[in-house]
Each structure stands twice: as C-alpha cells, then as structure tokens.
Design an enzyme around this catalytic site. Structure first.
Site, PDB file in Angstrom:
ATOM      1  NE  ARG A  53      39.427  33.804  17.929  1.00  0.00           N
ATOM      2  CZ  ARG A  53      39.079  34.441  16.806  1.00  0.00           C
ATOM      3  NH1 ARG A  53      39.041  35.759  16.789  1.00  0.00           N
ATOM      4  NH2 ARG A  53      38.797  33.763  15.719  1.00  0.00           N
ATOM      5  CB  VAL A  76      43.628  47.807  44.859  1.00  0.00           C
ATOM      6  CG1 VAL A  76      42.985  49.138  44.469  1.00  0.00           C
ATOM      7  CG2 VAL A  76      44.861  47.517  44.021  1.00  0.00           C
ATOM      8  CE1 TYR A 107      42.673  36.979  41.673  1.00  0.00           C
ATOM      9  CE2 TYR A 107      44.661  37.312  42.989  1.00  0.00           C
ATOM     10  CZ  TYR A 107      43.682  37.800  42.145  1.00  0.00           C
ATOM     11  OH  TYR A 107      43.715  39.130  41.740  1.00  0.00           O
ATOM     12  CE  LYS A 159      43.906  38.694  38.414  1.00  0.00           C
ATOM     13  NZ  LYS A 159      43.324  39.611  37.410  1.00  0.00           N
TER      14      LYS A 159
HETATM   15  P1  NDP Z   1      35.928  44.393  42.487  1.00  0.00           P
HETATM   16  O1  NDP Z   1      35.292  43.207  43.078  1.00  0.00           O
HETATM   17  O2  NDP Z   1      35.729  45.708  43.147  1.00  0.00           O
HETATM   18  O3  NDP Z   1      35.492  44.527  40.943  1.00  0.00           O
HETATM   19  C1  NDP Z   1      35.436  43.411  40.105  1.00  0.00           C
HETATM   20  C2  NDP Z   1      34.653  43.747  38.855  1.00  0.00           C
HETATM   21  O4  NDP Z   1      34.646  42.600  37.980  1.00  0.00           O
HETATM   22  C3  NDP Z   1      33.202  44.096  39.140  1.00  0.00           C
HETATM   23  O5  NDP Z   1      32.826  45.192  38.343  1.00  0.00           O
HETATM   24  C4  NDP Z   1      32.433  42.850  38.707  1.00  0.00           C
HETATM   25  O6  NDP Z   1      31.170  43.256  38.202  1.00  0.00           O
HETATM   26  C5  NDP Z   1      33.325  42.351  37.555  1.00  0.00           C
HETATM   27  N1  NDP Z   1      33.150  40.927  37.275  1.00  0.00           N
HETATM   28  C6  NDP Z   1      33.437  39.878  38.079  1.00  0.00           C
HETATM   29  N2  NDP Z   1      33.116  38.720  37.484  1.00  0.00           N
HETATM   30  C7  NDP Z   1      32.595  39.050  36.258  1.00  0.00           C
HETATM   31  C8  NDP Z   1      32.077  38.310  35.185  1.00  0.00           C
HETATM   32  N3  NDP Z   1      32.003  36.976  35.247  1.00  0.00           N
HETATM   33  N4  NDP Z   1      31.638  38.953  34.088  1.00  0.00           N
HETATM   34  C9  NDP Z   1      31.700  40.305  34.025  1.00  0.00           C
HETATM   35  N5  NDP Z   1      32.203  41.076  35.008  1.00  0.00           N
HETATM   36  C10 NDP Z   1      32.633  40.449  36.122  1.00  0.00           C
HETATM   37  O7  NDP Z   1      37.484  44.058  42.403  1.00  0.00           O
HETATM   38  P2  NDP Z   1      38.738  44.852  41.820  1.00  0.00           P
HETATM   39  O8  NDP Z   1      38.365  46.143  41.232  1.00  0.00           O
HETATM   40  O9  NDP Z   1      39.769  44.817  42.870  1.00  0.00           O
HETATM   41  O10 NDP Z   1      39.185  43.826  40.683  1.00  0.00           O
HETATM   42  C11 NDP Z   1      39.435  44.196  39.356  1.00  0.00           C
HETATM   43  C12 NDP Z   1      40.615  43.404  38.843  1.00  0.00           C
HETATM   44  O11 NDP Z   1      41.779  43.785  39.568  1.00  0.00           O
HETATM   45  C13 NDP Z   1      40.488  41.895  38.994  1.00  0.00           C
HETATM   46  O12 NDP Z   1      40.961  41.278  37.813  1.00  0.00           O
HETATM   47  C14 NDP Z   1      41.426  41.585  40.174  1.00  0.00           C
HETATM   48  O13 NDP Z   1      41.944  40.278  40.104  1.00  0.00           O
HETATM   49  C15 NDP Z   1      42.489  42.625  39.960  1.00  0.00           C
HETATM   50  N6  NDP Z   1      43.320  42.950  41.103  1.00  0.00           N
HETATM   51  C16 NDP Z   1      42.762  43.402  42.268  1.00  0.00           C
HETATM   52  C17 NDP Z   1      43.573  43.719  43.351  1.00  0.00           C
HETATM   53  C18 NDP Z   1      43.033  44.165  44.661  1.00  0.00           C
HETATM   54  O14 NDP Z   1      43.763  44.103  45.677  1.00  0.00           O
HETATM   55  N7  NDP Z   1      41.802  44.661  44.738  1.00  0.00           N
HETATM   56  C19 NDP Z   1      45.033  43.604  43.251  1.00  0.00           C
HETATM   57  C20 NDP Z   1      45.508  43.112  41.982  1.00  0.00           C
HETATM   58  C21 NDP Z   1      44.670  42.831  40.963  1.00  0.00           C
HETATM   59  P3  NDP Z   1      29.794  42.446  38.320  1.00  0.00           P
HETATM   60  O15 NDP Z   1      29.808  41.727  39.645  1.00  0.00           O
HETATM   61  O16 NDP Z   1      28.756  43.531  38.227  1.00  0.00           O
HETATM   62  O17 NDP Z   1      29.793  41.539  37.145  1.00  0.00           O
HETATM   63  C1  8X3 Z   2      45.044  40.784  44.458  1.00  0.00           C
HETATM   64  C2  8X3 Z   2      46.234  40.976  45.314  1.00  0.00           C
HETATM   65  O1  8X3 Z   2      47.762  39.853  47.055  1.00  0.00           O
HETATM   66  O2  8X3 Z   2      45.338  39.692  47.370  1.00  0.00           O
HETATM   67  O3  8X3 Z   2      45.418  40.384  43.183  1.00  0.00           O
HETATM   68  O4  8X3 Z   2      46.429  38.398  45.664  1.00  0.00           O
HETATM   69  S1  8X3 Z   2      46.439  39.665  46.391  1.00  0.00           S
END
Ligand code: NDP
Ligand code: 8X3
Length: 257
Positions: A125, A190, A157, A161
């Site tokens: 936004r 991942v 969750y 998504k």
């Molecule tokens: P991580 O936990 O490694 O990273 C998550 C990041 O999000 C951190 O940098 C954290 O930083 C930040 N974050 C979380 N909550 C907040 C908030 N309220 N405000 C600002 N920053 C926030 O996870 P991933 O890298 O895996 O996740 C990144 C994205 O990828 C997510 O949207 C996740 O749903 C998605 N995803 C992940 C998958 C996986 O298997 N890992 C698969 C598919 C999608 P900080 O705590 O410093 O704020």
């Molecule tokens: C993260 C992948 O399969 O753990 O979005 O939901 S899964």
C-alpha cells in the site's frame, strides 16, 4: 534483459534466509538496497558486509511490517534519493506452530495473518503509489507451494499464502494498464530459519522437515527472483513454482536419501 545496476530494491525480511540471499544477489548486480526487518544487529552486519564487498549503497530500517504506522513512517520518510523504488520484494513471513485448527493457538494464527497478509498489504500500500508516481516498478511477492495446496496442520499458514496468491493476482489486474509488474515466487522446501521459527527453536522438530532430502537453498530462490527482475519490459514472470527435485507436492516428498 534489464540491468539491475543502480536500481533501488526494497526487501522485507532481509536478515535471514531468502531475503538475505536476495540482498546479496541484488548487491552483486550493483543495486542499491533498502533492507527492512526487526533485528537491528543483523541489519547492521549485513549492510556493512554488502557495502564492503559490493561497494553499493544500503539503507536499513528496523521495522515490524505488522504495524501500518511503522511501515508508513519508514516508506514516507525515505528521501527523494531513495523513494524511487524500482523493485519491492515482499518476503517477510513466517509459520508458527503445526497443529490442527481445532487445537491451534490463536496467537500463532494472529502472528501469521498479521505478518504474511497484513504486513505484505501494508508495505504494498505504501510502495506502489511511489512506483506509479515514478511510472515504473516491480512487486515480487514470496508466496509458497502452501499458497497452492494445503496440508494437515498447515491450515492457517496455508491460508495466509493462498491470500498472497489472491492479492498478487488482483494487484496484477489492477496494474495491467501501468508499467508496474507483479510477480509471485512460490517455493517448496527451502533450508532457512523458517522451520526453527515455526517450532520456536526446537531443532529436532525443525530438522524433520528436511530429513532424507535435499531442500532448495535461499540462493536458489534468489536466482529466480533475479531472473524475474531482469526480464524486459514486455515480459512479466507472473508466477513461478520452485521445488526441490525430491518434492512433488507439499506432502509427496522422497526422503530416502
Ligand atoms: P527466515 O525465517 O529465514 O526469514 C524470515 C525473514 O522475515 C527474517 O528476515 C525475519 O527478520 C523477517 N520477518 C519475520 N517477521 C517479520 C516482521 N513482522 N517484520 C519484519 N520482518 C519480519 O525464513 P525464510 O527465508 O524461509 O522466509 C522468507 C519467506 O519465504 C516467508 O514469507 C516464507 O513464508 C517464505 N517461504 C519459505 C519457505 C521455506 O521452506 N523456507 C518455502 C516457501 C515460502 P526479523 O526476525 O529480523 O524481523
Ligand atoms: C513453506 C513451505 O511446505 O513448509 O512455505 O509450507 S511448507
């Protein structure tokens, strides 16, 4: 192919996993970065590393995307030199817990809904009007295979998504007659801090997600983000699903390796 040199890229959730890997890839390509997350010490460390390694400009903002006023203050407070945002990576997100709906924690639900849906909405936004004013821009949302399928105990969750998927599609329709592109990148498993966050630091439970298989790396996802961000103006990567070779769906995973 578009050049990322000198482009301004805002990444939410840049302190870990996919967001951090994307920050490194954009910096390597000469982009200037606005990095947002809550952990200030990590933001400072990453920003110093990127400045030294890639000689690029980095701006950091310690901010929680769950609060609209905070997001608005950060984005509206950007100087003219920084507010022409070329690419927004809506990546901040998390899963909390793994339980049935009838046994779930309401506070876990709220945290996921507030971060994954409302946080993404708040940042979008605030940033898209700047893109429209600048007549250019690209919003890249990090969705998930959980936005295309559901699995038991993943209920809320998965719902967040699915919401990202709906928001992405709707936004693309709304911006079709503008230069602003909208993409969603939907990974499967991942290896990041995701599982440790989901299970609140219980490493045994967190490891089960990756047992017997080779998950994607955050750098794999960052490569897909860079691919999407570098297509010519006539070409939008609308949706991209990224899976480890051993994963065929959220629930069908070959774990014999
Ligand atoms: P991580 O936990 O490694 O990273 C998550 C990041 O999000 C951190 O940098 C954290 O930083 C930040 N974050 C979380 N909550 C907040 C908030 N309220 N405000 C600002 N920053 C926030 O996870 P991933 O890298 O895996 O996740 C990144 C994205 O990828 C997510 O949207 C996740 O749903 C998605 N995803 C992940 C998958 C996986 O298997 N890992 C698969 C598919 C999608 P900080 O705590 O410093 O704020
Ligand atoms: C993260 C992948 O399969 O753990 O979005 O939901 S899964």
């Amino acid at each position: 192919m578009k050049d990322l040199k000198g482009k301004t890229v805002l990444i939410t959730g840049a302190t870990s996993g996919i967001g951090k890997a994307a920050a490194y890839k954009f910096a390597e390509n000469g982009s200037r970065l606005i990095l947002i997350a809550r952990r200030k010490d990590r933001l400072e460390k990453i920003s110093k590393e990127l400045e030294v390694k890639f000689k690029t400009e980095i701006l950091t903002a310690e901010a929680d995307v769950r609060y609209f006023e905070i997001v608005k203050t950060v984005v509206n407070g950007l100087s003219d030199d920084w507010n022409k945002i070329d690419i927004l990576i809506n990546n901040a997100g998390l899963a909390r817990g793994f339980s049935t709906l009838f046994d779930g924690s309401v506070s876990d639900w709220n945290e996921m809904i507030d971060t994954n849906i409302k946080g993404l909405l708040y940042v979008t936004r605030c940033v898209v009007p700047l893109m429209l004013r600048n007549n250019s821009g690209h919003v890249i949302n990090i969705g998930s295979v959980a936005g295309r399928e559901v699995y038991p105990s993943g209920n809320v969750y998965c719902a967040t998504k699915h919401a990202v998927d709906a928001i992405t599609k709707g936004l693309r329709m709304e911006l079709v007659d503008t230069p602003v592109k909208v993409t969603t990148i939907d990974p499967g498993l991942v290896r990041t801090e995701f599982s440790m966050v989901r299970y609140r630091g219980d490493s045994d439970k967190a490891e089960v997600a990756y047992s017997g298989m080779k998950p994607l790396t955050p750098e794999d996802v960052a490569e897909a983000i860079i691919f999407s961000a570098t297509r010519n103006d006539n070409f939008v990567v609308a949706q991209m699903v990224l899976l480890p070779k051993a994963q065929a769906s959220t629930m069908i995973i070959d774990r014999k390796n």
